[in-house]
Write a protein that holds these residues in place. Structure first.
Motif, PDB file in Angstrom:
ATOM      1  N   VAL A 128    -102.495 -13.800-112.471  1.00 34.52           N
ATOM      2  CA  VAL A 128    -102.818 -14.066-111.059  1.00 34.52           C
ATOM      3  C   VAL A 128    -104.164 -13.464-110.649  1.00 34.52           C
ATOM      4  N   THR A 129    -105.179 -13.688-111.503  1.00 33.27           N
ATOM      5  CA  THR A 129    -106.487 -13.127-111.198  1.00 33.27           C
ATOM      6  C   THR A 129    -107.365 -14.098-110.409  1.00 33.27           C
ATOM      7  N   ASN A 131    -100.918 -13.897-104.837  1.00 29.98           N
ATOM      8  CA  ASN A 131    -102.188 -13.188-104.905  1.00 29.98           C
ATOM      9  C   ASN A 131    -103.064 -13.659-106.055  1.00 29.98           C
ATOM     10  N   ALA A 132    -103.043 -14.984-106.295  1.00 25.93           N
ATOM     11  CA  ALA A 132    -103.762 -15.512-107.455  1.00 25.93           C
ATOM     12  C   ALA A 132    -105.217 -15.833-107.138  1.00 25.93           C
ATOM     13  N   GLY A 133    -105.487 -16.308-105.942  1.00 24.35           N
ATOM     14  CA  GLY A 133    -106.873 -16.551-105.564  1.00 24.35           C
ATOM     15  C   GLY A 133    -107.482 -17.804-106.167  1.00 24.35           C
ATOM     16  N   THR A 145    -106.429  -7.540-104.042  1.00 27.99           N
ATOM     17  CA  THR A 145    -106.044  -8.409-105.142  1.00 27.99           C
ATOM     18  C   THR A 145    -105.870  -9.890-104.885  1.00 27.99           C
ATOM     19  N   ALA A 146    -105.956 -10.368-103.631  1.00 28.58           N
ATOM     20  CA  ALA A 146    -105.819 -11.812-103.418  1.00 28.58           C
ATOM     21  C   ALA A 146    -106.980 -12.565-104.057  1.00 28.58           C
ATOM     22  N   GLY A 147    -108.198 -12.228-103.687  1.00 29.73           N
ATOM     23  CA  GLY A 147    -109.348 -12.790-104.384  1.00 29.73           C
ATOM     24  C   GLY A 147    -109.904 -14.085-103.826  1.00 29.73           C
ATOM     25  N   THR A 156    -106.888  -7.671-110.895  1.00 26.70           N
ATOM     26  CA  THR A 156    -106.531  -9.105-110.906  1.00 26.70           C
ATOM     27  C   THR A 156    -106.892  -9.737-109.560  1.00 26.70           C
ATOM     28  N   VAL A 157    -108.136  -9.485-109.124  1.00 31.44           N
ATOM     29  CA  VAL A 157    -108.610  -9.949-107.831  1.00 31.44           C
ATOM     30  C   VAL A 157    -109.207 -11.343-107.941  1.00 31.44           C
ATOM     31  N   GLY A 158    -110.174 -11.466-108.847  1.00 32.17           N
ATOM     32  CA  GLY A 158    -110.764 -12.781-109.053  1.00 32.17           C
ATOM     33  C   GLY A 158    -112.050 -13.026-108.287  1.00 32.17           C
TER      34      GLY A 158
HETATM   35  K   LIG Z   1    -106.185 -12.671-107.504  1.00 32.74           K
END
Ligand SMILES: [K+]
Ligand SMILES: [K+]
Lengths: 456, 456
Positions: free
Chosen positions: B70-71, B185-187, B289-291, B401-403
């Motif tokens: 979930v990055t 929170n994958a972004g 971490t959402a990204g 794992t922000v992205g």
């Molecule tokens: K993310």
């Protein structure tokens, strides 16, 4: 009478002994002494005959702060812009800031005149973890004797190299200057490119590194080594500091040899493997707070610079002329992590367990250290346009009172230089001193109920 | 039957419960599940009908890793390069990696079929720190029900905004895609500039932030909130997570408003103060971490980027769809530092004390987290020529794992991308999982003698 020296030193420097109870606050006293010293130093350096051309108050104050905190970051070239008087002021500030902090623990103890008492329990458990000393005065004296002896040897040895090259007068002066700068881990130099002229000179390179490594091991380690003379009789603390220093120095030398081998601006410019090895050793051991350089730091590869960030952050041993979070905190963080992962709640090093207070102290030191570095990097990245790696390098160099720079010190502007001065001061006094100064101390005896708290 | 839920979850996820004793190793099981999921995902994304034009194995593997962890770091644009099939594969990987890890604790417990037992002592001390659950199965089911309910609400709410704009088919699909990507929170986004088109759209901005904040608070917090409905009845853990989340989000919004107010490439481009505030809020809460982003991350000032490094490193709550060292570790480091400075060896939060195991766990998490980030930054600074801030940003973004990216993901080369993939995996599984995997666990009952150890 025998005293438990480690107990004395650590109680005093953390301000947790009876002095604190008596209304005297060692961390504040330390901070105030340093501020007074910096103010006097700045005033002396501002005198017309201290410099070749007039310097600003900001330049004088920055230089005084850098000298008292034994950092070595400069905004005015020491060798060409300061007169002999100015240079002697700087040397005096270095000696007071380096040696002075190392003796501060014992001198405070003396000034307070408190009674030294045996901690029976500890003595019973680990009878050999003591040093024979008559009084706190004896300890203070022995620090001075040890330091001055080491410096005298340094002057003699460096003279052997400098005098034939520069003649008696200049040769002796350079030997004196570099001995004091090296033993106190100050990193001030008489030449704008530091010791680059001696990059392939084993005599000078090895003598200077020997001096600053000795200073960075600190008083406790050196006294025990002189007193006990056998590995098996050394305390766990001293063994750990020696092993970690060796490991860090060997690793750093190897890393720099690898990362800079082909860099034409650094190791690549040297012909023989032995010259490269000598230069890699010098530049590998200097980031843990000495701060001299034998090649251009701005020309290092990004990888080497990043690796040096870690070395500069770690620094040397407690109660020494070095700064940083200290080897001890670094080692304890690793030991505590390893203990937790192994399912043991008992943090141990070389088959001796550490108190939870010791572990908390290392945690607090590292946390405050990280916070100081982060806030300073954030502030500088808002204030100045410089490259981020150069900014981070400058801040960590100030925190570890290292003095290596990728060339940004002069470009930071007044606000930026004030930030660096604050970081040097915090770095030298130690992150905990900052913490104690900001925290109201209250010995509350309330015990709260335990709560469960999921982590990570 | 009542179980002590926190105990269950934390025992399971750290691999220290009875499962471990029975020869099953939850950290390794977790790692292996993720690797299998990534391999299957990469295989599916490599299928000819998954992409508009063929992608390399490296691109497929990077995308699968980014989705499972979930990055949201990407090397191939999700919206234009993947077909509907490819996008559905990505969504499935996101749901399994985000929701999957959150339920892993309980599912492992179920699979092992171990008996849930009350920890009498804890229950007596803090009787309200429990959640009524019939069985571990009940817990697993309730996580699924909670997550799917939250996602259903998300889809309905986002449809209200997307359907009028894009019609039923595309509107519903975007609502589905962004709900799953946000709650987990994958972004991941369908447009190369993420949600920049909606920078001044309060409906979409606030719904998306509500979804990912909910996901990042985690199951324990949400269940307690639904169950207790009154502040005074909440556990200390839940109160701390809620307060810290609020404080971090408000601080981040304020900082970004200040630092970007005049930047013409970001907030400066927006006319009204309210639009600026909305955009600052969105970009302030998304780094933990959402990204997602609503303006160009590469155009942020250096100050904002440095501030975001901290937010990305901290991340969200444990047992949630967020990563990083977690809010809990961050809060404990601060609490432990404060306790030490105050002279108390009892680390407490909101008048409840924490066990030394909890403090050690936070220390270990932060130490391993720093080590992972340091090694990755060092490696990338050796491997690639990019700007140091961009490299540091990329690594910390992967660890949390922000992205978010300053545009370097595609320029890292194969070796650099493999480093980032490893960091995403470690970040998602948690630093301790890496530690457990590398450490031989031995429950030794040897007690060593205590030693004194000067620090800092
Ligand atoms: K993310
Ligand atoms: K120095």
């Amino acid at each position: 009478m025998k005293i438990h020296f480690l107990d004395l030193v650590s109680d005093r420097t953390t301000g947790k002994g009876s002095g604190r109870k008596a209304g005297i606050n060692p961390p504040r006293l330390l901070l105030e002494s340093f501020l007074v010293l910096i103010a006097i130093g700045a005033g002396l350096l501002k005198l017309p005959f201290a410099t070749v051309e007039p310097v600003t108050w900001m330049e004088a104050a920055f230089t005084a702060t850098s000298a008292v905190t034994v950092t070595g970051l400069i905004v005015v070239d020491t060798g060409s812009q300061f007169t002999l008087f100015g240079q002697l002021v700087i040397l005096t500030l270095i000696q007071l800031g380096g040696l002075g902090l190392m003796t501060f623990a014992v001198l405070t103890a003396l000034a307070l005149g408190f009674k030294l008492r045996l901690k029976q329990q500890l003595v019973a458990q680990e009878a050999f973890n003591e040093i024979s000393l008559q009084t706190a005065g004896g300890a203070g004296k022995s620090i001075a004797v040890f330091a001055l002896t080491a410096e005298a040897i340094g002057i003699v040895v460096l003279s052997l190299f400098f005098v034939p090259e520069l003649g008696w007068k200049d040769g002796l002066y350079e030997a004196l200057f570099y001995t004091i700068s090296a033993f106190n881990n100050a990193g001030f130099a008489l030449s704008p490119d530091s010791l680059s002229a001696y990059v392939d000179h084993p005599g000078i390179s090895l003598s200077v590194t020997a001096l600053f490594i000795t200073g960075g091991l600190g008083y406790i380690v050196m006294m025990e080594l002189l007193d006990r003379r056998s590995w098996s009789r050394l305390s766990v603390y001293v063994k750990v500091i020696l092993l970690a220093t060796l490991l860090l120095n060997v690793t750093a030398t190897g890393a720099i040899l690898l990362l800079e081998f082909g860099n034409p601006a650094t190791l690549g410019a040297l012909d023989s493997f032995w010259d490269k090895l000598l230069a890699a050793w010098f530049q590998g051991v200097t980031p843990r707070t000495a701060g001299f350089n034998t090649f251009d730091i701005g020309a290092l590869t990004a990888g080497t610079s990043v690796f040096m960030l870690l070395l500069m952050f770690i620094g040397g041993a407690p109660n020494s002329t070095a700064s940083g979070i200290k080897i001890s905190s670094f080692v304890i963080l690793i030991a505590a992590t390893r203990s937790f992962l192994r399912g043991s709640h008992d943090v141990s090093l070389l088959r001796r367990s550490l108190s939870s207070e010791t572990v908390l102290k290392a945690l607090a030191t590292a946390t405050i250290g990280m916070a100081v570095v982060f806030v300073a990097v954030l502030t500088l990245s808002i204030l100045v346009e410089d490259d981020f790696l150069d900014i981070a390098f400058e801040v960590v160099s100030a925190f570890g009172t290292v003095g290596l720079s990728r060339g940004t010190t002069g470009e930071l502007g007044t606000a930026g230089q004030l930030v660096i001065m604050a970081v040097m001061l915090i770095g030298r006094l130690g992150p905990l001193t900052l913490g104690y100064t900001l925290t109201a101390r209250r010995k509350s005896h309330v015990r709260y109920a335990r709560t469960e708290f999921p982590v990570g």
